[in-house]
Design a protein around this motif. Sequence first.
Motif, PDB file in Angstrom:
ATOM      1  N   VAL A   1     -12.001 -12.932   1.225  1.00 12.63           N
ATOM      2  CA  VAL A   1     -10.967 -12.592   0.676  1.00 12.63           C
ATOM      3  C   VAL A   1     -10.342 -11.187   0.591  1.00 12.63           C
ATOM      4  N   THR A   2     -11.269 -10.280   0.170  1.00 17.01           N
ATOM      5  CA  THR A   2     -11.084  -8.701   0.011  1.00 17.01           C
ATOM      6  C   THR A   2     -10.550  -8.327   1.306  1.00 17.01           C
ATOM      7  N   ILE A   3     -11.126  -8.727   2.402  1.00  9.64           N
ATOM      8  CA  ILE A   3     -10.552  -8.302   3.900  1.00  9.64           C
ATOM      9  C   ILE A   3      -9.459  -8.801   4.310  1.00  9.64           C
ATOM     10  N   GLN A   4      -9.135 -10.021   3.842  1.00  4.63           N
ATOM     11  CA  GLN A   4      -7.897 -10.778   4.033  1.00  4.63           C
ATOM     12  C   GLN A   4      -6.831 -10.165   3.391  1.00  4.63           C
ATOM     13  N   LEU A   5      -7.107  -9.937   2.121  1.00  6.29           N
ATOM     14  CA  LEU A   5      -5.708  -9.038   1.256  1.00  6.29           C
ATOM     15  C   LEU A   5      -5.471  -7.615   1.701  1.00  6.29           C
ATOM     16  N   SER A   6      -6.663  -7.020   2.055  1.00 12.19           N
ATOM     17  CA  SER A   6      -6.420  -5.496   2.635  1.00 12.19           C
ATOM     18  C   SER A   6      -5.707  -5.563   4.009  1.00 12.19           C
ATOM     19  N   ILE A   7      -5.829  -6.407   4.777  1.00 12.66           N
ATOM     20  CA  ILE A   7      -5.282  -6.658   6.075  1.00 12.66           C
ATOM     21  C   ILE A   7      -3.649  -6.747   5.750  1.00 12.66           C
ATOM     22  N   VAL A   8      -3.485  -7.718   4.801  1.00 13.37           N
ATOM     23  CA  VAL A   8      -1.951  -7.922   4.232  1.00 13.37           C
ATOM     24  C   VAL A   8      -1.321  -6.923   3.828  1.00 13.37           C
ATOM     25  N   PHE A   9      -1.994  -6.017   2.705  1.00 18.94           N
ATOM     26  CA  PHE A   9      -1.658  -4.847   2.496  1.00 18.94           C
ATOM     27  C   PHE A   9      -1.104  -3.687   3.561  1.00 18.94           C
ATOM     28  N   LEU A  10      -2.043  -3.664   4.494  1.00 18.96           N
ATOM     29  CA  LEU A  10      -1.706  -2.725   5.562  1.00 18.96           C
ATOM     30  C   LEU A  10      -0.560  -3.272   6.296  1.00 18.96           C
ATOM     31  N   VAL A  11      -0.493  -4.840   6.723  1.00 19.06           N
ATOM     32  CA  VAL A  11       0.611  -5.125   7.529  1.00 19.06           C
ATOM     33  C   VAL A  11       1.959  -4.918   6.798  1.00 19.06           C
ATOM     34  N   ILE A  12       1.886  -5.356   5.676  1.00 22.54           N
ATOM     35  CA  ILE A  12       3.306  -5.036   4.860  1.00 22.54           C
ATOM     36  C   ILE A  12       3.574  -3.776   4.565  1.00 22.54           C
ATOM     37  N   GLY A  13       2.784  -2.881   4.666  1.00 26.12           N
ATOM     38  CA  GLY A  13       2.974  -1.469   4.468  1.00 26.12           C
ATOM     39  C   GLY A  13       3.627  -0.898   5.890  1.00 26.12           C
ATOM     40  N   PHE A  14       3.029  -1.511   6.885  1.00 25.56           N
ATOM     41  CA  PHE A  14       3.640  -1.040   8.323  1.00 25.56           C
ATOM     42  C   PHE A  14       4.955  -1.679   8.168  1.00 25.56           C
ATOM     43  N   ILE A  15       5.154  -2.874   7.778  1.00 26.30           N
ATOM     44  CA  ILE A  15       6.490  -3.452   8.008  1.00 26.30           C
ATOM     45  C   ILE A  15       7.780  -2.705   7.037  1.00 26.30           C
ATOM     46  N   GLY A  16       6.945  -2.537   5.805  1.00 26.13           N
ATOM     47  CA  GLY A  16       7.919  -1.453   5.027  1.00 26.13           C
ATOM     48  C   GLY A  16       8.198  -0.222   5.295  1.00 26.13           C
ATOM     49  N   ALA A  17       7.467   0.388   6.062  1.00 25.68           N
ATOM     50  CA  ALA A  17       7.731   1.836   6.716  1.00 25.68           C
ATOM     51  C   ALA A  17       8.679   1.530   7.722  1.00 25.68           C
ATOM     52  N   THR A  18       8.255   0.581   8.574  1.00 27.10           N
ATOM     53  CA  THR A  18       9.242   0.592   9.996  1.00 27.10           C
ATOM     54  C   THR A  18      10.591   0.153   9.635  1.00 27.10           C
ATOM     55  N   LEU A  19      10.755  -0.499   8.564  1.00 27.62           N
ATOM     56  CA  LEU A  19      12.050  -0.921   7.980  1.00 27.62           C
ATOM     57  C   LEU A  19      12.795   0.052   7.618  1.00 27.62           C
ATOM     58  N   SER A  20      12.181   1.120   6.805  1.00 32.04           N
ATOM     59  CA  SER A  20      12.908   2.210   6.294  1.00 32.04           C
ATOM     60  C   SER A  20      13.058   3.250   7.299  1.00 32.04           C
ATOM     61  N   GLY A  21      12.384   3.123   8.617  1.00 37.60           N
ATOM     62  CA  GLY A  21      12.462   4.320   9.539  1.00 37.60           C
ATOM     63  C   GLY A  21      13.558   3.826  10.608  1.00 37.60           C
ATOM     64  N   ILE A  22      14.188   2.894  10.461  1.00 36.71           N
ATOM     65  CA  ILE A  22      15.109   2.437  11.274  1.00 36.71           C
ATOM     66  C   ILE A  22      16.179   3.422  11.433  1.00 36.71           C
ATOM     67  N   GLN A  23      16.588   4.072  10.313  1.00 40.83           N
ATOM     68  CA  GLN A  23      17.491   5.118  10.524  1.00 40.83           C
ATOM     69  C   GLN A  23      17.153   6.262  11.425  1.00 40.83           C
TER      70      GLN A  23
END
Length: 344
Positions: free
Chosen positions: A307-329
């Motif tokens: 569960v710890t590994i799965q949640l860690s991967i989820v946090f990294l993925v959503i961090g990547f998505i969040g940063a990418t969306l903000s960087g479209i500009q």
Amino acid sequence: MNIAWKEIKKNKVRFIILGSIVFLVSLLTFIISGLANGLSQDNAALIKSLPDGQFYMAEDAEGTNSLSRIDLKIQDQTLSETKDAVALSIQMGFLNDEDDKQRSVAFVTSTESPLFENVEKGEIVLDRSLQEAGLKVGDTLTNDQFSGEFTVKEFVDQQKYSHAPVAFINMENYKEMYRTNEMQLLFVPENSEFPTIAGLQSYTNKEFLSAIPSYSAEQLSLNMIVWFLVVISALLFAIFFYMMNVQKIGLYGILKAIGVKTSTLFKMMWTQMFFITTIALVFSIGLSQLFNQFAPAGMPFSLTATVTIQLSIVFLVIGFIGATLSGIQIKKVEPLQAIQQGEV
């Protein structure tokens, strides 16, 4: 990579604030997830310890096992024709110890099967939580519905049902206590062919778990909180990097003007996100595992490595998505316009 690291050192306070927020949100997520898993285990360890298979109960019981009754002819036919099939019953009840203290348990009995504890008449096998509560092997226990006495044979690990410790008893003792000769359920493990039985409704392990009172509502509420926290984390990343990017429009224009590719700017932002998130996750995982070790004995808390590994991967993925969306500009930045905007 070098540019990303230089910016982190230059704006340490900003990145420390982001890292602290990610740390707190991820720590809360790990703890709530651990509580959800612990409550799930405390609520249904008896069922979750079984292999995948099919449960059968009477159609008119409408998914409530305590109302189900399996006809003896159907039971005998199924057990004789289906390999590894087992008939069982689960009933909530009470035991009185030698000090006349009443203890709530889930009585479980079954036909002979390696999936469940098989006990002789007058014997009882209990979940280990009752040993921690003061009972011991050899103790004599009574029940108001039973004319005899139960002698504690042994204790077993992780056998709970509906938040109550399981008490395995002999089938004949069960029949006397509940004044019935019929069992409530049939269970056929995965390695057998699943028969279609007239008058009985079949349920997978997951469907049967959902039929346990409070299980679905309990798990749905806690899992909803976990995913809300994950969504909040994504928004935090998007907002933080958006604000950072707005402040650096002029810088991006200059970098583009001297030939720095947009992909390089994105890589810089992703590197910063990965670094901050990884550091925050390391601290939150460490503290959540420490909490796992020192959680109060009565608190159902279980945070597995999976569960710890799965949640860690989820946090990294959503961090990547969040940063990418903000960087479209960044992609839309025109060098001359951005430089002029930075000069205003």
